[in-house]
Write an enzyme that holds these catalytic residues in place. Structure first.
Site, mmCIF file in Angstrom:
data_model
loop_
_atom_site.group_PDB
_atom_site.id
_atom_site.type_symbol
_atom_site.label_atom_id
_atom_site.label_comp_id
_atom_site.label_asym_id
_atom_site.label_seq_id
_atom_site.Cartn_x
_atom_site.Cartn_y
_atom_site.Cartn_z
ATOM 1 N N ASP A 94 15.556 7.011 -3.349
ATOM 2 C CA ASP A 94 14.217 7.314 -3.324
ATOM 3 C C ASP A 94 13.627 6.572 -2.579
ATOM 4 O O ASP A 94 13.962 5.351 -2.291
ATOM 5 C CB ASP A 94 13.580 7.921 -4.558
ATOM 6 C CG ASP A 94 13.730 6.831 -5.535
ATOM 7 O OD1 ASP A 94 13.501 5.624 -5.116
ATOM 8 O OD2 ASP A 94 13.336 7.122 -6.872
ATOM 9 N N SER A 95 12.379 6.439 -2.135
ATOM 10 C CA SER A 95 11.553 5.672 -1.430
ATOM 11 C C SER A 95 10.617 4.619 -2.170
ATOM 12 O O SER A 95 9.975 3.847 -1.593
ATOM 13 C CB SER A 95 10.736 6.565 -0.414
ATOM 14 O OG SER A 95 9.702 7.223 -1.102
ATOM 15 N N ASP A 148 6.356 8.639 0.504
ATOM 16 C CA ASP A 148 5.234 9.651 0.252
ATOM 17 C C ASP A 148 4.243 9.219 -0.619
ATOM 18 O O ASP A 148 4.575 8.339 -1.540
ATOM 19 C CB ASP A 148 5.777 11.025 -0.053
ATOM 20 C CG ASP A 148 6.461 10.940 -1.510
ATOM 21 O OD1 ASP A 148 7.354 9.883 -1.910
ATOM 22 O OD2 ASP A 148 6.453 11.783 -2.190
ATOM 23 N N GLY A 217 6.262 16.452 -5.772
ATOM 24 C CA GLY A 217 4.929 16.775 -6.408
ATOM 25 C C GLY A 217 5.240 17.801 -7.503
ATOM 26 O O GLY A 217 4.077 18.438 -7.846
ATOM 27 N N CYS A 306 33.569 21.441 -24.592
ATOM 28 C CA CYS A 306 33.522 20.204 -23.661
ATOM 29 C C CYS A 306 34.834 19.544 -23.677
ATOM 30 O O CYS A 306 35.139 19.256 -24.976
ATOM 31 C CB CYS A 306 32.276 19.413 -24.225
ATOM 32 S SG CYS A 306 32.264 18.252 -22.919
#
Length: 376
Positions: A94-95, A148, A217, A306
């Protein structure tokens, strides 16, 4: 210039759901797909071997945190993030935009970027679109994200619009700064829960030569209904755009179904591992809270359906003991199970989309998790 990733998909016959494959330099990702979060070049408590055994195909790492510690330059000198952490599969970074939001009390946003104090030592730091790209290129991830500005989706539309349009300007700067030919770059659609703003953001981001489109967002304060409605708006605005679609920060079983039916291909979230460290396991019967006293004498495996190491070898009673004793093994065993469950759920969803049993699977999972989803 050819894209460093390849994405092919086809409609699955359920809403806008689709089955696809995303090809990167470090491997192929089957979609829909969930990405465990390895914020600091590690998915907490798990080794790369654990992740492979769980069926993980791609993980996410964090630009902000790695730039501060140990430093992206150091990771670059060590051969890049794949070699540094011993993971040979695809990695998305991510940024740092989420940290601008979550650590807003430490920073100040302007049109050029963000000035903030390090959460580690208070030292002054500056993050701009160009800097975010530079850091991610040094890390060497397969997929980088544009920088962003994320804001609370429930803020007044005027405030959301300012951040959204700033995000668009930053997106253009990220594209101009990005030079690494073996690394994809995804743009991020913002606009809160305002339909008009979301359409404007889709138009702006989709017009740029990104390799994929992310929806940011959301999962930051809005209701589940607002999230679903917003995804409807984004899907309609994107139309037949062929690029891969990534919903950021969403990781609960009910949300997967909501988003997949609206054309989402990728997800990431800290939720599965975070709740695991607090003693909550996700199973095919619903959620287990291992801090509940009734599990202290329970000899059954956490989930009899599982096949993970935790469920093959250990009882609910043993895990309940480990949490009470504050033994570190509790975190590994619980995290390994939840990551395995999440990956298995993604495989089951893909298989159900392919063979027509999606509705049955959706009904079962929603019954377990759509309400409280608790069995203990």
């Amino acid at each position: 210039m050819a894209s460093p990733v390849g994405f092919t998909s086809h409609a699955a016959g359920i809403g806008l759901a689709r089955l696809g494959t995303l090809t990167t330099a470090h491997g192929v990702i089957d979609t829909p797909q969930f990405m465990p979060v390895g914020t600091q070049a590690t998915v907490k408590a798990l080794t790369p071997g654990d992740l492979r055994t769980a069926g993980v195909q791609v993980i996410l790492a964090n630009t902000y945190h790695l730039s501060l510690r140990p430093g992206h330059e150091r990771i670059g000198r060590m051969g890049g993030i794949h070699r540094f952490m011993g993971w040979d599969g695809p990695i998305l970074t991510d940024s740092g935009g989420f940290q601008v939001f979550s650590l807003a009390h430490l920073g100040r946003v302007d049109d050029d970027g963000v000035t903030f104090a390090s959460h580690l030592d208070g030292s002054p730091q500056r993050l701009t679109p160009e800097r975010a790209v530079e850091i991610q290129e040094a890390l060497g991830s397969d997929i980088a994200m544009a920088f962003d500005q994320l804001v609370d989706a429930t803020l007044p539309a005027g405030e959301v619009a300012i951040a959204m349009r700033r995000t668009h300007r930053w997106a253009e700067r990220c594209i101009a700064a990005h030079t690494r030919p073996d690394q994809a770059l995804f743009g991020i659609v913002q606009g809160g829960v305002d339909a008009r703003l979301r359409r404007e953001s889709v138009a702006a981001v989709a017009a740029l030569p990104f390799d994929g489109v992310a929806i940011g967002g959301l999962s930051v304060g809005e209701t589940k209904h607002q999230m679903a409605t917003t995804l409807d708006v984004v899907a309609e605005a994107l139309g037949d755009d062929p690029r891969v679609r990534y919903l950021m920060g969403v990781g609960s079983p009910p949300d997967f179904f909501t988003a997949i039916e609206r054309g989402i291909d990728l997800f990431d979230c800290v939720l599965p591992t975070r709740v695991a460290r607090n003693g909550q396991l996700w199973t095919r019967q619903g959620k287990l809270n291992l801090r509940n006293a009734r599990f202290l004498d329970d000899p059954d495996p956490p989930d009899s359906d599982c096949g993970c190491e935790t469920c093959r070898n250990h009882s609910r009673a043993y895990l309940a003991h480990l949490f009470r004793a504050e033994e570190l093994l509790a975190y590994r065993l619980s995290s390994l199970h939840n990551v395995t469950y999440t990956q298995d759920l993604m495989r089951r969803i893909r298989s159900a989309l392919d063979d027509g049993s999606y509705g049955t699977l959706r009904e079962a999972v929603m019954a377990q998790y759509g309400g409280s989803g608790k069995v203990g």
